[in-house]
Design a protein around this motif. Structure first.
Motif, PDB file in Angstrom:
ATOM      1  N   PHE A  46     -58.613  31.089 -42.749  1.00  0.00           N
ATOM      2  CA  PHE A  46     -59.491  30.849 -43.880  1.00  0.00           C
ATOM      3  C   PHE A  46     -60.721  30.386 -43.780  1.00  0.00           C
ATOM      4  N   HIS A  47     -61.627  31.383 -43.873  1.00  0.00           N
ATOM      5  CA  HIS A  47     -63.242  31.113 -43.737  1.00  0.00           C
ATOM      6  C   HIS A  47     -64.036  31.711 -44.669  1.00  0.00           C
ATOM      7  N   ASP A  48     -65.140  31.179 -44.936  1.00  0.00           N
ATOM      8  CA  ASP A  48     -66.149  31.793 -45.821  1.00  0.00           C
ATOM      9  C   ASP A  48     -65.477  32.358 -47.306  1.00  0.00           C
ATOM     10  N   GLY A  49     -64.474  31.633 -47.737  1.00  0.00           N
ATOM     11  CA  GLY A  49     -63.994  31.917 -49.031  1.00  0.00           C
ATOM     12  C   GLY A  49     -62.904  33.019 -48.959  1.00  0.00           C
ATOM     13  N   VAL A  50     -62.456  33.435 -47.743  1.00  0.00           N
ATOM     14  CA  VAL A  50     -61.749  34.823 -47.575  1.00  0.00           C
ATOM     15  C   VAL A  50     -60.186  34.274 -47.177  1.00  0.00           C
ATOM     16  N   LEU A  51     -59.236  34.294 -47.609  1.00  0.00           N
ATOM     17  CA  LEU A  51     -58.015  33.940 -47.120  1.00  0.00           C
ATOM     18  C   LEU A  51     -57.251  35.232 -46.378  1.00  0.00           C
ATOM     19  N   GLU A  52     -57.334  35.212 -45.129  1.00  0.00           N
ATOM     20  CA  GLU A  52     -56.913  36.429 -44.380  1.00  0.00           C
ATOM     21  C   GLU A  52     -55.615  36.424 -43.888  1.00  0.00           C
ATOM     22  N   ILE A  53     -54.502  37.155 -44.605  1.00  0.00           N
ATOM     23  CA  ILE A  53     -53.114  36.900 -44.227  1.00  0.00           C
ATOM     24  C   ILE A  53     -52.630  37.978 -43.673  1.00  0.00           C
TER      25      ILE A  53
END
Length: 144
Positions: free
Chosen positions: A34-41
């Motif tokens: 989770f970084h810069d408003g992006v949740l990477e799953i």
């Protein structure tokens, strides 16, 4: 523990607050960022055998007090994210959830049932640290 803790808002709530979702097809399913408003799953496939496999892995972790409960925390994380069929649909559109179970309601139910009566210390897991590093309150619409 009788109820799964809700320490992360649902996908719908996060999306309404401006959080973006991105699929990561190159990492294992535990590598959430989770970084810069992006949740990477990482992509997770839901098949007929997904629930019993996850349930057995959780049971295994629960039997040994010195484990780090990675699968347990991942399933609790997904339980928080997937409250409804709408949450599942959002992650399907982003190709994060590949749903081969009966429908989106069943996909959400799969994760909602896995965390019931499971021991965990929410603040002592790898995903809790991820979210404490990021201030969700900056997204005005997020309710906890």
């Amino acid at each position: 523990m009788t109820n799964t803790p809700k320490w992360i808002p649902s996908v719908t709530e996060l999306k309404e607050a401006g959080v973006k979702f991105k699929a990561n097809k190159e990492k294992n399913f535990l590598d959430v960022t989770f970084h810069d408003g992006v949740l990477e799953i990482p992509v997770v496939g839901l098949y007929d055998r997904t629930e019993p496999i996850l349930r057995n892995l959780i049971a295994f972790e629960q039997c040994f007090k010195d484990t780090n409960y990675l699968v347990t925390y991942y399933t609790l994380f997904m339980d928080c994210l997937l409250h409804s069929s709408q949450d599942v649909l959002i992650l399907q559109k982003k190709e994060i959830v590949i749903n081969w179970v009966s429908d989106e309601v069943e996909a959400a139910r799969l994760f909602n049932q896995l965390g019931i009566e499971v021991y965990c210390d929410v603040k002592d897991n790898y995903l809790w640290r991820l979210f404490t590093e990021f201030d969700l309150d900056q997204y005005a619409n997020v309710t906890r």
